[in-house]
Design an enzyme around this catalytic site. Structure first.
Site, short mmCIF file in Angstrom:
data_model
loop_
_atom_site.label_atom_id
_atom_site.label_comp_id
_atom_site.label_asym_id
_atom_site.label_seq_id
_atom_site.Cartn_x
_atom_site.Cartn_y
_atom_site.Cartn_z
N ASP A 93 0.86 -1.18 0.00
CA ASP A 93 0.00 0.00 0.00
C ASP A 93 0.90 1.23 0.00
O ASP A 93 2.13 1.14 0.08
CB ASP A 93 -0.99 -0.03 1.17
CG ASP A 93 -0.31 0.04 2.53
OD1 ASP A 93 0.90 0.32 2.59
OD2 ASP A 93 -1.00 -0.17 3.54
N ASP A 271 -7.93 -7.49 0.00
CA ASP A 271 -7.02 -7.71 1.12
C ASP A 271 -7.77 -7.37 2.39
O ASP A 271 -8.66 -6.53 2.37
CB ASP A 271 -5.78 -6.81 1.03
CG ASP A 271 -6.07 -5.42 1.55
OD1 ASP A 271 -5.84 -5.15 2.76
OD2 ASP A 271 -6.57 -4.59 0.78
N CYS A 309 -13.66 -28.06 5.73
CA CYS A 309 -12.38 -27.38 5.47
C CYS A 309 -11.25 -28.40 5.28
O CYS A 309 -11.16 -29.38 6.01
CB CYS A 309 -12.05 -26.45 6.63
SG CYS A 309 -10.45 -25.62 6.47
N CYS A 311 -7.99 -27.72 5.66
CA CYS A 311 -6.73 -27.17 6.20
C CYS A 311 -6.08 -28.11 7.20
O CYS A 311 -6.72 -29.00 7.76
CB CYS A 311 -6.98 -25.80 6.83
SG CYS A 311 -7.44 -25.84 8.58
N CYS A 314 -7.84 -28.21 10.73
CA CYS A 314 -9.06 -29.02 10.79
C CYS A 314 -8.75 -30.50 10.62
O CYS A 314 -9.49 -31.35 11.13
CB CYS A 314 -10.07 -28.55 9.74
SG CYS A 314 -10.75 -26.92 10.12
N HIS A 340 -6.14 -21.86 9.80
CA HIS A 340 -7.49 -22.23 9.34
C HIS A 340 -8.16 -21.05 8.61
O HIS A 340 -8.74 -21.23 7.54
CB HIS A 340 -8.39 -22.68 10.50
CG HIS A 340 -9.83 -22.67 10.11
ND1 HIS A 340 -10.41 -23.67 9.36
CD2 HIS A 340 -10.79 -21.72 10.27
CE1 HIS A 340 -11.66 -23.35 9.09
NE2 HIS A 340 -11.93 -22.17 9.63
#
Ligand SMILES: [Zn+2]
Length: 377
Positions: A93, A271, A309, A311, A314, A340
């Site tokens: 930014d 973002d 999920c 991930c 999980c 996660h």
């Protein structure tokens, strides 16, 4: 050799698009979510784990990095990619938003902004030219134009004046960026549309940016407390005021349902600190809505955070264990919850991309909302 910066739209569904931004550092699949790596780190995550979550690009904050460890030091150490161990695209930014929200301003003029650091009170200047220089020193791949922000509660007159100044600064940003010459890292410069919630101001801003010419266009000044309905109201027209062939980036957004609605309205990039910040405070995002893992009802729940999920958190850990870690203030709790949440956001984006490609975004988005709003987490 990969192109400097190239955007290909592969499919559209209504106003939504899916495609690829090709850059020297790698490809970005759109719609894309960029995890925020404020101080040269996506908090609580190693770079390879950020990548494993599905992120193609991360964001760095000019304001934080210019103060510590300083852009000059990062440059001497080989740039942000080598410094933090992330070899894929980085967007930075301009510092404008944070200098106005975090620091004590001492002088605001056509030249730029003089401010005192929130860390040690030291005095610094941020201007379009200095912001371009800092982002180049950091080795940013997508550089953002420097703009001026005023509170959303300001009068239309104040909003209009800030937007007009931002457009003069956009031109100076373009000149400053171009003066840096051909650079291995600084591949693209994005302009930022301002104009608050006013369609007329948004149009003037869009026309000024299109006249200057940028590689992509951000929609700024939203997600600052106006509420989802007002934000979607702007997104019903603002993307259409910009160049349809270039990426459109909605800055600082947002909650999962904000992202779904914005993708339906033609946004390509996002973002937000939400998945990382929430991960550190015990909030998880799931297909059935947000979950506060600190809640006592999870104390003996042996199921995963989100059964849908994929991930690593999980796959290996129960809600009961995460509840314990977060309640005990263990570092691993913040790490696993953040992991996660980043996976959840990237799985959300992958689902949106597939739905657009298959021409069934509307059904997909409605099914998402019905589960997200209807669930108990
Ligand atoms: Zn998960």
């Amino acid at each position: 050799m990969l192109p400097r910066f190239d955007f290909h739209i592969h499919a559209t569904d209504g106003k939504a698009r899916t495609g690829i931004i090709a850059m020297r550092r790698g490809e970005i699949r759109t719609p894309a979510f960029m995890p925020v790596g404020t101080a040269a780190t996506v908090k609580a995550m190693k770079p390879q784990d950020v990548r494993a979550s599905g992120a193609d690009i991360i964001l760095g904050n000019t304001y934080h990095l210019m103060l510590r460890p300083t852009a000059e030091r990062v440059h001497r150490l080989g740039g942000l990619h080598g410094f933090m161990g992330w070899d894929r695209p980085i967007l930075t930014d301009s510092g404008g938003y944070q200098v106005m929200s975090l620091s004590e301003l001492t002088k605001r003029s056509e030249d730029g902004i003089v401010f005192k650091s929130h860390l040690d009170g030291s005095r610094h200047l941020l201007s379009p030219e200095r912001s371009m220089e800092i982002q180049r020193l950091l080795g940013s791949n997508i550089v953002m134009a420097f703009d001026e922000l005023v509170p959303t509660t300001s009068t239309r007159e104040v909003q209009a004046a800030a937007m007009e100044r931002s457009m003069r600064w956009a031109k100076r940003s373009r000149q400053g960026f171009d003066a840096g010459g051909d650079h291995a890292e600084s591949n693209a410069l994005f302009g930022i549309q301002q104009g608050a919630l006013d369609e007329g101001l948004r149009k003037v801003s869009a026309d000024a940016l299109l006249d200057i010419g940028f590689d992509g266009y951000a929609i700024g000044g939203l997600a600052v407390g106006e509420g989802q309905a007002a934000m979607f109201g702007v997104l019903d027209y603002a993307p259409g005021q910009l160049d349809a062939a270039k990426p459109r980036y909605l800055m600082g957004v947002g909650k999962p349902d904000d992202i779904v609605g914005a993708v339906e309205r033609g946004i390509d990039m996002f973002d937000c600190v939400l998945p990382t910040r929430s991960g550190r405070t015990g909030q998880a995002f799931t297909a059935r809505g947000p979950v506060n893992i600190r809640n006592a009802k999870h104390a003996e729940d042996q199921g995963p955070l989100d059964p849908s999920c994929g991930c690593p958190t999980c796959g290996s850990f129960s809600r009961a264990y995460l509840h314990h870690l977060v309640r005990a203030g263990e570092i691993l709790g913040a790490m696993l919850m953040t992991e996660h949440n980043l996976w959840f956001y990237q799985q959300l984006m992958a689902g949106l991309r597939a739905a657009i490609a298959n021409g069934r975004l509307s059904d997909h988005a409605n099914a998402f909302r019905s589960a997200y709003y209807g669930g108990e987490g």
